[in-house]
Motif scaffolding. Structure first.
Motif, PDB file in Angstrom:
ATOM      1  N   PHE A  17       0.834  -1.208   0.000  1.00 59.38           N
ATOM      2  CA  PHE A  17       0.000   0.000   0.000  1.00 59.38           C
ATOM      3  C   PHE A  17       0.870   1.260   0.000  1.00 59.38           C
ATOM      4  N   LEU A  18       1.911   1.277   0.851  1.00 60.40           N
ATOM      5  CA  LEU A  18       2.793   2.452   0.905  1.00 60.40           C
ATOM      6  C   LEU A  18       3.458   2.694  -0.445  1.00 60.40           C
ATOM      7  N   LYS A  19       3.904   1.620  -1.090  1.00 61.60           N
ATOM      8  CA  LYS A  19       4.512   1.746  -2.425  1.00 61.60           C
ATOM      9  C   LYS A  19       3.527   2.371  -3.407  1.00 61.60           C
ATOM     10  N   GLU A  20       2.299   1.895  -3.361  1.00 63.75           N
ATOM     11  CA  GLU A  20       1.275   2.399  -4.287  1.00 63.75           C
ATOM     12  C   GLU A  20       0.980   3.874  -4.056  1.00 63.75           C
ATOM     13  N   GLN A  21       1.181   4.346  -2.828  1.00 64.10           N
ATOM     14  CA  GLN A  21       0.985   5.771  -2.514  1.00 64.10           C
ATOM     15  C   GLN A  21       2.213   6.616  -2.827  1.00 64.10           C
ATOM     16  N   GLY A  22       3.269   5.972  -3.323  1.00 66.05           N
ATOM     17  CA  GLY A  22       4.483   6.693  -3.716  1.00 66.05           C
ATOM     18  C   GLY A  22       5.490   6.900  -2.604  1.00 66.05           C
ATOM     19  N   TYR A  23       5.351   6.127  -1.506  1.00 66.34           N
ATOM     20  CA  TYR A  23       6.271   6.260  -0.367  1.00 66.34           C
ATOM     21  C   TYR A  23       7.325   5.143  -0.385  1.00 66.34           C
ATOM     22  N   SER A  24       8.548   5.513  -0.044  1.00 65.49           N
ATOM     23  CA  SER A  24       9.543   4.510   0.312  1.00 65.49           C
ATOM     24  C   SER A  24       9.410   4.253   1.814  1.00 65.49           C
ATOM     25  N   TYR A  25      10.068   3.226   2.317  1.00 65.52           N
ATOM     26  CA  TYR A  25       9.940   2.915   3.737  1.00 65.52           C
ATOM     27  C   TYR A  25      11.224   2.286   4.263  1.00 65.52           C
ATOM     28  N   ILE A  26      11.500   2.527   5.535  1.00 62.58           N
ATOM     29  CA  ILE A  26      12.642   1.931   6.227  1.00 62.58           C
ATOM     30  C   ILE A  26      12.213   1.602   7.660  1.00 62.58           C
ATOM     31  N   VAL A  27      13.050   0.830   8.346  1.00 63.46           N
ATOM     32  CA  VAL A  27      12.861   0.574   9.775  1.00 63.46           C
ATOM     33  C   VAL A  27      13.972   1.302  10.527  1.00 63.46           C
ATOM     34  N   ARG A  28      13.602   2.155  11.476  1.00 63.29           N
ATOM     35  CA  ARG A  28      14.604   2.937  12.186  1.00 63.29           C
ATOM     36  C   ARG A  28      15.168   2.157  13.377  1.00 63.29           C
ATOM     37  N   ASN A  29      16.277   2.663  13.893  1.00 57.98           N
ATOM     38  CA  ASN A  29      16.955   1.992  15.012  1.00 57.98           C
ATOM     39  C   ASN A  29      16.722   2.696  16.343  1.00 57.98           C
ATOM     40  N   SER A  30      15.840   3.682  16.369  1.00 58.54           N
ATOM     41  CA  SER A  30      15.437   4.280  17.648  1.00 58.54           C
ATOM     42  C   SER A  30      13.999   3.853  17.927  1.00 58.54           C
ATOM     43  N   GLY A  31      13.476   4.215  19.086  1.00 57.19           N
ATOM     44  CA  GLY A  31      12.182   3.701  19.510  1.00 57.19           C
ATOM     45  C   GLY A  31      11.008   4.266  18.741  1.00 57.19           C
ATOM     46  N   GLY A  32       9.821   3.740  19.061  1.00 59.03           N
ATOM     47  CA  GLY A  32       8.591   4.280  18.492  1.00 59.03           C
ATOM     48  C   GLY A  32       8.006   3.438  17.375  1.00 59.03           C
ATOM     49  N   LEU A  33       6.935   3.969  16.768  1.00 56.54           N
ATOM     50  CA  LEU A  33       6.212   3.302  15.686  1.00 56.54           C
ATOM     51  C   LEU A  33       6.261   4.167  14.427  1.00 56.54           C
ATOM     52  N   ALA A  34       5.444   3.824  13.438  1.00 58.68           N
ATOM     53  CA  ALA A  34       5.518   4.449  12.116  1.00 58.68           C
ATOM     54  C   ALA A  34       5.227   5.948  12.144  1.00 58.68           C
ATOM     55  N   VAL A  35       6.032   6.700  11.366  1.00 62.35           N
ATOM     56  CA  VAL A  35       5.810   8.135  11.172  1.00 62.35           C
ATOM     57  C   VAL A  35       5.995   8.475   9.693  1.00 62.35           C
ATOM     58  N   VAL A  36       5.459   9.621   9.304  1.00 60.69           N
ATOM     59  CA  VAL A  36       5.542  10.098   7.920  1.00 60.69           C
ATOM     60  C   VAL A  36       6.582  11.212   7.822  1.00 60.69           C
ATOM     61  N   LEU A  37       7.489  11.080   6.867  1.00 60.13           N
ATOM     62  CA  LEU A  37       8.413  12.157   6.541  1.00 60.13           C
ATOM     63  C   LEU A  37       8.169  12.589   5.096  1.00 60.13           C
ATOM     64  N   ASP A  38       8.194  13.889   4.880  1.00 57.06           N
ATOM     65  CA  ASP A  38       8.124  14.426   3.519  1.00 57.06           C
ATOM     66  C   ASP A  38       8.746  15.816   3.534  1.00 57.06           C
ATOM     67  N   GLU A  39       8.678  16.516   2.412  1.00 51.15           N
ATOM     68  CA  GLU A  39       9.380  17.804   2.322  1.00 51.15           C
ATOM     69  C   GLU A  39       8.778  18.888   3.198  1.00 51.15           C
ATOM     70  N   GLY A  40       7.611  18.631   3.803  1.00 52.20           N
ATOM     71  CA  GLY A  40       7.016  19.572   4.750  1.00 52.20           C
ATOM     72  C   GLY A  40       7.302  19.236   6.201  1.00 52.20           C
TER      73      GLY A  40
END
Length: 282
Positions: free
Chosen positions: A77-100
């Motif tokens: 689904f994320l790919k279809e929305q045009g997002y790349s994705y990674i797993v971070r090495n600090s705590g927490g759950l999913a967040v969105v990053l973009d140019e804003g």
């Protein structure tokens, strides 16, 4: 002077501005850089360092997100929305990053006494309040408490009038502490939340899970531009960041990775890439 102020009052701050590197600058590189800075600052090779960075259309997953029962469907689904994705090495759950979204990292040496976890969070909270003190005086008070229906909820979610615009995490390595924050500056906070809400729905498909994932309500998230009612930009926030760091005292120097840090980065980046691959393929 309280303990959070003491952390911000460093004798010297090195400022690394990576906000303009563009879409080719990947999030895995950022986490490799922060690990490098933890090691170099923590072992005394470099002074306290503040880094600013921006990534384009990237979903940063937490380790627990990789345990979702239908993760592959969520990632598709994320790919279809045009997002790349990674797993971070600090705590927490999913967040969105973009140019804003402006990301800031404070990398501090632990020295003898160490830096208690909440002290690191308080330092970043204090810095953000300083950055937007003029808006606070006009009635837009920034608060820190968990916004349970946001994505990646935590006790140091930053909000105005109950709507979250930022979240803080930490990474500790080699006597260095990286306190990281994302600030949703422009665009729609609700639309970003919708992406993560849909990701969880497609990754869970209604199944019960041992791990508690957030039940996201997009209406509890917003950008600073929406909350403050002004067209504030990432560049504006970067200037506020630099000005606020300077107001806490100490010498400010602009810089990049040093010749000593570049080979460290190569090693830490390889580790981040390998770990990310393992998390997404097991």
């Amino acid at each position: 002077m309280n303990e959070a102020q003491q952390l911000l009052r460093q004798a010297q701050w090195r400022i690394i501005d990576q906000t303009g590197l563009g879409p080719q600058f990947g999030a895995l590189q950022s986490f490799g850089i922060d690990d490098t800075l933890c090691a170099s600052v923590g072992t005394g090779l470099a002074p306290a360092t503040a880094r600013a960075w921006v990534h384009h259309k990237t979903i940063v997953l937490g380790i627990q997100d990789t345990k979702l029962p239908h993760l592959k469907d969520g990632l598709q689904f994320l790919k279809e929305q045009g997002y790349s994705y990674i797993v971070r090495n600090s705590g927490g759950l999913a967040v969105v990053l973009d140019e804003g979204v402006l990301n800031l990292t404070l990398v501090l040496p632990e020295k003898d006494r160490g830096i208690e976890i909440n002290r690191g969070y308080e330092a970043m909270f204090l810095l953000i309040k300083q950055m937007f003190a003029d808006f606070s005086e006009a009635g837009h008070e920034i608060e820190a408490y968990e916004i349970a229906e946001s994505y990646c909820p935590g006790s140091y979610d930053l909000s105005i009038a109950g709507k979250k615009f930022a979240g803080i995490s930490q990474r500790r390595l080699k006597n260095g502490v990286a306190v990281q924050i994302y600030l949703c500056v422009t665009g729609s906070g609700a639309k970003r939340a919708e992406i993560i809400k849909d990701f969880y729905e497609k990754s869970k498909k209604g199944e019960q899970t041992k791990i508690k994932y957030p039940n996201i309500n997009p209406n509890v998230m917003a950008s600073l531009s929406e909350l403050l009612g002004v067209n504030i930009s990432v560049a504006d926030c970067l200037l506020r960041f630099l000005k606020s760091i300077k107001e806490f005292g100490g010498q400010i120097n602009s810089g990049q990775l040093t010749q000593q840090e570049i080979p460290l980065f190569s090693d830490y980046y390889d580790r981040v890439v390998e770990r990310n691959h393992k998390m997404l393929t097991t």
